[in-house]
Motif scaffolding. Structure first.
Motif, PDB file in Angstrom:
ATOM      1  N   ARG A  95       2.337   8.502  -6.284  1.00 40.63           N
ATOM      2  CA  ARG A  95       3.347   7.878  -5.513  1.00 40.63           C
ATOM      3  C   ARG A  95       3.110   8.128  -4.009  1.00 40.63           C
ATOM      4  NH1 ARG A  95       7.578  11.702  -6.156  1.00 40.63           N
ATOM      5  NH2 ARG A  95       7.580  10.999  -8.305  1.00 40.63           N
ATOM      6  N   SER A  98       0.525   5.033  -3.275  1.00 41.40           N
ATOM      7  CA  SER A  98       1.220   3.821  -3.157  1.00 41.40           C
ATOM      8  C   SER A  98       2.034   3.517  -1.884  1.00 41.40           C
ATOM      9  CB  SER A  98       1.909   3.576  -4.483  1.00 41.40           C
ATOM     10  OG  SER A  98       3.186   4.447  -4.517  1.00 41.40           O
ATOM     11  N   ASP A 101      -0.221   2.858   1.054  1.00 44.84           N
ATOM     12  CA  ASP A 101      -0.981   1.352   1.074  1.00 44.84           C
ATOM     13  C   ASP A 101       0.055   0.320   1.511  1.00 44.84           C
ATOM     14  OD1 ASP A 101      -3.211   2.553   0.146  1.00 44.84           O
ATOM     15  OD2 ASP A 101      -2.961   1.901  -1.992  1.00 44.84           O
ATOM     16  N   ASP A 103       2.903  -0.682  -0.258  1.00 46.03           N
ATOM     17  CA  ASP A 103       3.077  -1.376  -1.595  1.00 46.03           C
ATOM     18  C   ASP A 103       4.526  -1.490  -1.468  1.00 46.03           C
ATOM     19  OD1 ASP A 103       3.221  -2.407  -3.956  1.00 46.03           O
ATOM     20  OD2 ASP A 103       2.710  -0.823  -5.256  1.00 46.03           O
ATOM     21  N   SER A 106       6.809   0.136  -4.246  1.00 44.66           N
ATOM     22  CA  SER A 106       6.716   1.645  -4.536  1.00 44.66           C
ATOM     23  C   SER A 106       8.243   1.974  -3.924  1.00 44.66           C
ATOM     24  CB  SER A 106       6.070   2.194  -3.869  1.00 44.66           C
ATOM     25  OG  SER A 106       5.978   1.990  -2.444  1.00 44.66           O
TER      26      SER A 106
END
Length: 111
Positions: A95, A98, A101, A103, A106
């Motif tokens: 978690r 992500s 990044d 994302d 997420s």
């Protein structure tokens, strides 16, 4: 602390108790200080393994076989707890990776 009968088994059990207690103290220090969650999970697993060894040693020293049943039950519960903690740590790590990044999936898929 040397047993009255002077057996080598009694002496070995007493020395083993001392060494297990010393290892438990060191594992508690690692559990308290960390520095990371995986270190704490490994320290907690070590403490449970030492508790199982303590129960087995007590069964040998006292001659009461019921403590072997306690050791087996504790080992099974400790195994499940270690798996649960490791899974929790892995999900937490995934978690955080992500989110780092950026994302968008997420955060629940919000635009």
């Amino acid at each position: 602390m040397i047993p009255e009968d002077g057996s080598i088994l009694g002496l070995a059990v007493d020395i083993s108790f001392i060494l297990i207690m010393a290892a438990m103290v060191l594992a508690f220090v690692r559990l308290a200080r960390g520095p990371s969650l995986p270190d704490r999970v490994v320290a907690l697993d070590l403490i449970t393994v030492l508790a199982v060894a303590f129960c087995a040693l007590f069964a040998i020293g006292s001659g009461q076989e019921a403590f072997l049943d306690v050791a087996i039950a504790l080992a099974l519960v400790a195994f499940l707890a270690t798996i649960a903690f490791a899974r929790f740590a892995e999900r937490r790590r995934a978690r955080s990776l992500s989110q780092d990044d950026g994302d968008p999936s997420s955060d629940g898929g919000a635009p």
